[in-house]
Design a protein around this motif. Structure first.
Motif, short mmCIF file in Angstrom:
data_model
loop_
_atom_site.label_atom_id
_atom_site.label_comp_id
_atom_site.label_asym_id
_atom_site.label_seq_id
_atom_site.Cartn_x
_atom_site.Cartn_y
_atom_site.Cartn_z
N LYS A 222 65.64 86.44 19.39
CA LYS A 222 65.25 87.83 19.65
C LYS A 222 63.79 88.07 19.28
CE LYS A 222 69.76 90.09 19.30
NZ LYS A 222 70.58 91.05 18.53
N LYS A 223 63.37 87.44 18.17
CA LYS A 223 61.98 87.57 17.76
C LYS A 223 61.06 86.95 18.81
CE LYS A 223 58.91 86.41 13.91
NZ LYS A 223 58.82 85.75 12.58
N TYR A 228 57.57 87.28 23.77
CA TYR A 228 57.37 87.01 25.20
C TYR A 228 57.18 88.30 25.98
CZ TYR A 228 58.89 82.23 24.17
OH TYR A 228 59.00 80.96 23.68
N GLN A 229 57.99 89.31 25.63
CA GLN A 229 57.85 90.59 26.34
C GLN A 229 56.47 91.20 26.11
OE1 GLN A 229 61.17 92.82 24.86
NE2 GLN A 229 62.57 92.06 26.44
N GLU A 230 55.96 91.12 24.86
CA GLU A 230 54.61 91.63 24.58
C GLU A 230 53.56 90.85 25.37
OE1 GLU A 230 54.06 91.43 20.42
OE2 GLU A 230 55.50 93.06 19.95
N GLU A 231 53.74 89.51 25.41
CA GLU A 231 52.80 88.69 26.16
C GLU A 231 52.85 89.02 27.65
OE1 GLU A 231 49.88 85.74 26.67
OE2 GLU A 231 50.65 86.75 24.88
N THR A 232 54.05 89.28 28.17
CA THR A 232 54.19 89.64 29.58
C THR A 232 53.49 90.95 29.89
OG1 THR A 232 56.31 88.48 29.67
CG2 THR A 232 55.86 90.06 31.41
N GLU A 233 53.70 91.95 29.03
CA GLU A 233 53.04 93.24 29.24
C GLU A 233 51.51 93.09 29.18
OE1 GLU A 233 54.38 96.02 30.17
OE2 GLU A 233 56.41 95.16 30.17
N LEU A 267 57.57 82.98 32.04
CA LEU A 267 58.06 83.75 30.91
C LEU A 267 59.36 84.48 31.25
CD1 LEU A 267 54.71 85.21 29.50
CD2 LEU A 267 56.20 83.52 28.41
N GLU A 268 59.46 85.01 32.46
CA GLU A 268 60.69 85.70 32.86
C GLU A 268 61.87 84.72 32.94
OE1 GLU A 268 59.69 87.60 36.50
OE2 GLU A 268 58.81 89.38 35.53
N ALA A 269 61.61 83.49 33.43
CA ALA A 269 62.69 82.49 33.49
C ALA A 269 63.16 82.11 32.08
CB ALA A 269 62.21 81.24 34.24
N LEU A 270 62.18 81.94 31.18
CA LEU A 270 62.52 81.63 29.80
C LEU A 270 63.30 82.77 29.15
CD1 LEU A 270 62.29 79.66 27.44
CD2 LEU A 270 60.09 80.71 26.87
N LEU A 271 62.89 84.00 29.46
CA LEU A 271 63.59 85.18 28.94
C LEU A 271 65.03 85.23 29.44
CD1 LEU A 271 63.53 87.91 27.44
CD2 LEU A 271 62.67 88.94 29.55
#
Length: 364
Positions: A222-223, A228-233, A267-271
C-alpha cells in the motif's frame, strides 16, 4: 473397596514425523504411511497398565503399536529410526526433521519400554501371590461339598437365595463389562478427535503466520502503491505542462510525451498487479475463518465426548456400588444360614440326648 474413578488413556509424549511401514512383499523397501508429517504420541492406559504408540492420519490410525519389554528402537540414520511390532506383523519407520527430535523420541521409547517391563514384573508377582490362595481355598470348597446333602435337606430356601444372588452378580458383571467396552470405544474416539485437533491447531498456526506475513506485505505494498500514484500524478502534470508550453509539440516533445506515456502505462500495470495480490490475500482470510470454525467444532465434539465418558464413569461407579451392596447382602445371608445351621446342630444334639434318655427309660 472399589475405585471410584478410572483414568482414561493419557498422552505422555508427542512428536511430528513422517511414518513408513515395511513392504510386506519384499520386507526390504519402505512404504509411506502418511503424505506429510503427522503427530506420533506415546499413550498410557492405566486400566490395563499398557503403553502404546498411536498416530492418526485423517480418519484412520496408521500406528497402533503396544510396547513390550522385548521391543527395540533402532536409529538407522541421523534422522530416521525404526522398531518391529510382532503383534502387528510389521516394522514401523519414522523420519524426523532434526536429529534432536529423533534422539528425544528414542529416549522416550527406552523409558516407556522400561516402564512396561516393570509393569509386567508386577503383574507376574501379583499372579504368583494369587495362585497359592486359590490352591488353599480348594479343599475348603471340597469339604463344603461333602457336607452339602444335610444343608440342602434342611435349608432349601437359603439355597434358592444363593442362586438368586449369583444371578444378580452375573448380571452386574455383564453390565460392568459392557460399560468398560463403551469406555474403551469412547477413548479411541477421543484419541482420534485429539489428533484431529492437533492437526487443525498446526494448520491454524501456519495460516496465522502466513496471514501475519501477508498483512505486513500488504502494508508495504500500500505504501508503494501510494508512491506510484504520486509519481503517476506528477508525470501527468509534467505531460500537461509540456503540451501547454509547446502548443504543437515538435519531434523532441513528442518523444518525451511517448516516454512519459510508456512510464505511465508501466506504473498502471504494476498498480493493477498489486491490487490483485491484495485481493488474493483478502480471500485467504476467509479460508482461515473456515479453519477456525472447524477447529471450534472439533473442540466441541471433544467436550461432548468427555461429558459422555464422565456419565459412563458415573454408571460404572453406580454399578460397582450396587455390586458391593449385593456382596454385603450375600455375606449377611451366609452368616444367617450359618447361625441357623448352628441352632439346628444344637437341636439335633438335644434330640439325640432325649432319645438316649428315652431308650434308658424303656430298658428299665
Amino acid at each position: 473397596m472399589y475405585p471410584s474413578h478410572r483414568e482414561r488413556e493419557q498422552p505422555i509424549f508427542s512428536a511430528r514425523a513422517h511414518v513408513f511401514q515395511i513392504d510386506p512383499a519384499t520386507k526390504r523397501n519402505w512404504l509411506p504411511a502418511s503424505k506429510h508429517a503427522v503427530t506420533v504420541s506415546f499413550f498410557y492406559d492405566a486400566n490395563r497398565t499398557v503403553y502404546r504408540i498411536i498416530s492418526v492420519g485423517g480418519t484412520k490410525a496408521i500406528i497402533n503399536s503396544t510396547i513390550t519389554p522385548n521391543m527395540t528402537f533402532t536409529k538407522t540414520s541421523q534422522k530416521f529410526g525404526q522398531w518391529a511390532d510382532s503383534r502387528a506383523n510389521t516394522v514401523y519407520g519414522l523420519g524426523f526433521a532434526t536429529e534432536q527430535q529423533l534422539q528425544q523420541f528414542s529416549d522416550q521409547f527406552k523409558e516407556v519400554k522400561e516402564a512396561a517391563r516393570l509393569a509386567r514384573e508386577k503383574s507376574q508377582e501379583k499372579f504368583e501371590l494369587i495362585n497359592p490362595a486359590l490352591n488353599i481355598a480348594a479343599p475348603q470348597e471340597l469339604s463344603e461339598d461333602r457336607h452339602s446333602p444335610p444343608l440342602l435337606t434342611v435349608n432349601g430356601p437359603e439355597d434358592k437365595l444363593f442362586r438368586s444372588k449369583s444371578a444378580d452378580m452375573e448380571q452386574l458383571t455383564s453390565e460392568k463389562e459392557r460399560i468398560k467396552k463403551m469406555l474403551s470405544e469412547g477413548s479411541i474416539c477421543e484419541i482420534n478427535l485429539e489428533a484431529e485437533l492437533f492437526t487443525l491447531q498446526d494448520s491454524n498456526a501456519k495460516l496465522v503466520a502466513a496471514l501475519h506475513e501477508a498483512n505486513t506485505g500488504v502494508v508495504e505494498w500500500k505504501k508503494q502503491l501510494a508512491e506510484y500514484q504520486e509519481e503517476t500524478e506528477r508525470l501527468r502534470d509534467q505531460v500537461a505542462e509540456l503540451e501547454a508550453q509547446s502548443g504543437q509539440p515538435g519531434p523532441s516533445g513528442s518523444e518525451t510525451r511517448d516516454e512519459l506515456t510508456q512510464s505511465l502505462e508501466e506504473l498502471e500495470a504494476l498498480l493493477k498487479a498489486k491490487v490483485e495480490e491484495i485481493h488474493n490475500l483478502q480471500s485467504k482470510k476467509s479460508d482461515i475463518h473456515e479453519l477456525e470454525k472447524e477447529r471450534e467444532e472439533a473442540v466441541q465434539r471433544l467436550q461432548d465426548l468427555e461429558t459422555r465418558n464422565t456419565e459412563l464413569e458415573q454408571r460404572v461407579e453406580s454399578a460397582e456400588q450396587t455390586l458391593a451392596s449385593s456382596l454385603e447382602e450375600r455375606e449377611r445371608a451366609e452368616s444367617e444360614v450359618q447361625r441357623v445351621v448352628d441352632v439346628l446342630d444344637v437341636k439335633i444334639y438335644d434330640l439325640n440326648d432325649l432319645r438316649q434318655s428315652l431308650a434308658k427309660l424303656i430298658n428299665k
